[in-house]
Design a protein around this motif. Sequence first.
Motif, PDB file in Angstrom:
ATOM      1  N   VAL A 246       0.772  -1.175   0.014  1.00  0.00           N
ATOM      2  CA  VAL A 246       0.293  -0.019  -0.063  1.00  0.00           C
ATOM      3  C   VAL A 246       0.757   1.406  -0.025  1.00  0.00           C
ATOM      4  O   VAL A 246       0.625   2.154  -0.750  1.00  0.00           O
ATOM      5  CB  VAL A 246      -0.850  -0.062   1.038  1.00  0.00           C
ATOM      6  CG1 VAL A 246      -1.813   1.274   1.235  1.00  0.00           C
ATOM      7  CG2 VAL A 246      -1.977  -1.075   1.181  1.00  0.00           C
ATOM      8  N   TRP A 247       1.965   1.144   0.769  1.00  0.00           N
ATOM      9  CA  TRP A 247       2.897   2.376   0.998  1.00  0.00           C
ATOM     10  C   TRP A 247       3.404   2.713  -0.469  1.00  0.00           C
ATOM     11  O   TRP A 247       3.675   3.779  -1.076  1.00  0.00           O
ATOM     12  CB  TRP A 247       3.778   2.244   1.952  1.00  0.00           C
ATOM     13  CG  TRP A 247       4.950   3.259   2.114  1.00  0.00           C
ATOM     14  CD1 TRP A 247       4.869   4.488   1.997  1.00  0.00           C
ATOM     15  CD2 TRP A 247       6.066   3.130   2.375  1.00  0.00           C
ATOM     16  NE1 TRP A 247       5.927   5.019   2.153  1.00  0.00           N
ATOM     17  CE2 TRP A 247       6.915   4.145   2.352  1.00  0.00           C
ATOM     18  CE3 TRP A 247       6.880   1.864   2.762  1.00  0.00           C
ATOM     19  CZ2 TRP A 247       8.178   4.382   2.766  1.00  0.00           C
ATOM     20  CZ3 TRP A 247       8.445   2.179   2.994  1.00  0.00           C
ATOM     21  CH2 TRP A 247       8.951   3.390   3.137  1.00  0.00           C
ATOM     22  N   LEU A 248       3.906   1.418  -0.998  1.00  0.00           N
ATOM     23  CA  LEU A 248       4.676   1.649  -2.315  1.00  0.00           C
ATOM     24  C   LEU A 248       3.826   2.266  -3.481  1.00  0.00           C
ATOM     25  O   LEU A 248       3.925   3.011  -4.202  1.00  0.00           O
ATOM     26  CB  LEU A 248       5.429   0.411  -2.725  1.00  0.00           C
ATOM     27  CG  LEU A 248       6.453  -0.047  -1.821  1.00  0.00           C
ATOM     28  CD1 LEU A 248       7.184  -1.423  -2.235  1.00  0.00           C
ATOM     29  CD2 LEU A 248       7.738   1.088  -1.990  1.00  0.00           C
ATOM     30  N   ILE A 249       2.628   1.434  -3.552  1.00  0.00           N
ATOM     31  CA  ILE A 249       1.700   2.104  -4.394  1.00  0.00           C
ATOM     32  C   ILE A 249       1.046   3.595  -4.486  1.00  0.00           C
ATOM     33  O   ILE A 249       1.122   4.136  -5.372  1.00  0.00           O
ATOM     34  CB  ILE A 249       0.309   1.111  -4.471  1.00  0.00           C
ATOM     35  CG1 ILE A 249       0.743  -0.284  -4.884  1.00  0.00           C
ATOM     36  CG2 ILE A 249      -0.710   1.521  -5.274  1.00  0.00           C
ATOM     37  CD1 ILE A 249      -0.458  -1.537  -4.570  1.00  0.00           C
ATOM     38  N   LYS A 250       0.784   3.961  -3.103  1.00  0.00           N
ATOM     39  CA  LYS A 250       0.317   5.259  -2.921  1.00  0.00           C
ATOM     40  C   LYS A 250       1.424   6.382  -2.373  1.00  0.00           C
ATOM     41  O   LYS A 250       1.262   7.470  -2.189  1.00  0.00           O
ATOM     42  CB  LYS A 250      -0.693   5.257  -1.931  1.00  0.00           C
ATOM     43  CG  LYS A 250      -1.904   4.559  -2.078  1.00  0.00           C
ATOM     44  CD  LYS A 250      -2.520   5.063  -3.231  1.00  0.00           C
ATOM     45  CE  LYS A 250      -3.662   4.571  -3.808  1.00  0.00           C
ATOM     46  NZ  LYS A 250      -4.507   5.472  -4.932  1.00  0.00           N
ATOM     47  N   LYS A 251       2.834   5.845  -2.596  1.00  0.00           N
ATOM     48  CA  LYS A 251       3.819   6.594  -2.362  1.00  0.00           C
ATOM     49  C   LYS A 251       3.843   8.037  -3.044  1.00  0.00           C
ATOM     50  O   LYS A 251       3.832   7.986  -4.185  1.00  0.00           O
ATOM     51  CB  LYS A 251       5.043   5.806  -2.418  1.00  0.00           C
ATOM     52  CG  LYS A 251       6.452   6.493  -2.099  1.00  0.00           C
ATOM     53  CD  LYS A 251       7.678   5.735  -2.331  1.00  0.00           C
ATOM     54  CE  LYS A 251       8.754   6.288  -1.609  1.00  0.00           C
ATOM     55  NZ  LYS A 251      10.071   5.369  -1.835  1.00  0.00           N
ATOM     56  N   GLY A 252       4.039   9.150  -2.404  1.00  0.00           N
ATOM     57  CA  GLY A 252       3.931  10.374  -3.168  1.00  0.00           C
ATOM     58  C   GLY A 252       2.620  10.884  -3.415  1.00  0.00           C
ATOM     59  O   GLY A 252       2.637  12.257  -3.805  1.00  0.00           O
ATOM     60  N   GLY A 253       1.745  10.129  -3.302  1.00  0.00           N
ATOM     61  CA  GLY A 253       0.303  10.818  -3.717  1.00  0.00           C
ATOM     62  C   GLY A 253      -0.309  11.323  -2.364  1.00  0.00           C
ATOM     63  O   GLY A 253      -1.200  12.392  -2.499  1.00  0.00           O
ATOM     64  N   SER A 254      -0.178  10.705  -1.123  1.00  0.00           N
ATOM     65  CA  SER A 254      -1.187  10.848  -0.070  1.00  0.00           C
ATOM     66  C   SER A 254      -0.060  10.542   1.147  1.00  0.00           C
ATOM     67  O   SER A 254       0.246   9.762   1.549  1.00  0.00           O
ATOM     68  CB  SER A 254      -2.423  10.297   0.052  1.00  0.00           C
ATOM     69  OG  SER A 254      -2.865  10.628   1.527  1.00  0.00           O
ATOM     70  N   SER A 255       0.356  11.836   1.977  1.00  0.00           N
ATOM     71  CA  SER A 255       0.941  11.577   3.231  1.00  0.00           C
ATOM     72  C   SER A 255       0.167  10.914   4.287  1.00  0.00           C
ATOM     73  O   SER A 255       0.577  10.289   5.256  1.00  0.00           O
ATOM     74  CB  SER A 255       1.564  13.053   3.828  1.00  0.00           C
ATOM     75  OG  SER A 255       0.269  13.623   4.102  1.00  0.00           O
ATOM     76  N   PHE A 256      -1.112  11.008   4.276  1.00  0.00           N
ATOM     77  CA  PHE A 256      -1.981  10.219   5.187  1.00  0.00           C
ATOM     78  C   PHE A 256      -1.956   8.840   4.969  1.00  0.00           C
ATOM     79  O   PHE A 256      -1.770   8.069   5.991  1.00  0.00           O
ATOM     80  CB  PHE A 256      -3.438  10.663   5.031  1.00  0.00           C
ATOM     81  CG  PHE A 256      -4.271  10.328   6.001  1.00  0.00           C
ATOM     82  CD1 PHE A 256      -4.244  10.452   7.170  1.00  0.00           C
ATOM     83  CD2 PHE A 256      -5.328   9.070   5.423  1.00  0.00           C
ATOM     84  CE1 PHE A 256      -5.251   9.868   8.233  1.00  0.00           C
ATOM     85  CE2 PHE A 256      -6.220   8.459   6.315  1.00  0.00           C
ATOM     86  CZ  PHE A 256      -6.251   8.945   7.765  1.00  0.00           C
ATOM     87  N   ILE A 257      -1.987   8.421   3.833  1.00  0.00           N
ATOM     88  CA  ILE A 257      -1.780   6.967   3.197  1.00  0.00           C
ATOM     89  C   ILE A 257      -0.389   6.493   3.688  1.00  0.00           C
ATOM     90  O   ILE A 257      -0.122   5.277   4.308  1.00  0.00           O
ATOM     91  CB  ILE A 257      -2.050   6.622   1.877  1.00  0.00           C
ATOM     92  CG1 ILE A 257      -3.600   7.161   1.677  1.00  0.00           C
ATOM     93  CG2 ILE A 257      -2.040   5.105   1.530  1.00  0.00           C
ATOM     94  CD1 ILE A 257      -3.979   7.001   0.199  1.00  0.00           C
TER      95      ILE A 257
END
Length: 117
Positions: free
Chosen positions: A39-50
């Motif tokens: 999840v972190w790698l997929i959403k990295k850079g998109g949302s600091s919350f995620i």
Amino acid sequence: MTEVNIQPNLEIERNWAMLAHLLGLVPIPFIAILGPLLVWLIKKGGSSFIETNAKESASFQITILLALLISGWLCLFVIGFFMIVAVLIADVVLVITAAVKAKNGESFRYPFALRFF
């Protein structure tokens, strides 16, 4: 338990953050760790919350794995059996608490978790 105040913008961000925590309940140890990392790698850079929630979940699951390994070794002295039960109960309760907080748009810092990320 301290909370990080990062407000998510969208419902989908809260869902991804909740998923990062709930993947820790998968009963296969390395999936419980790899799920939040993915999840972190997929959403990295998109949302600091995620990112914050996924990193926190992955660190906590690594901590749980280490605690289970130590408890397994301590089964030689009987105390380990009780420790395994305590660690698993704490894991389920804290992951559900973190998932609910993520769904409500709040970040959760796991107590006793080693911060690897």
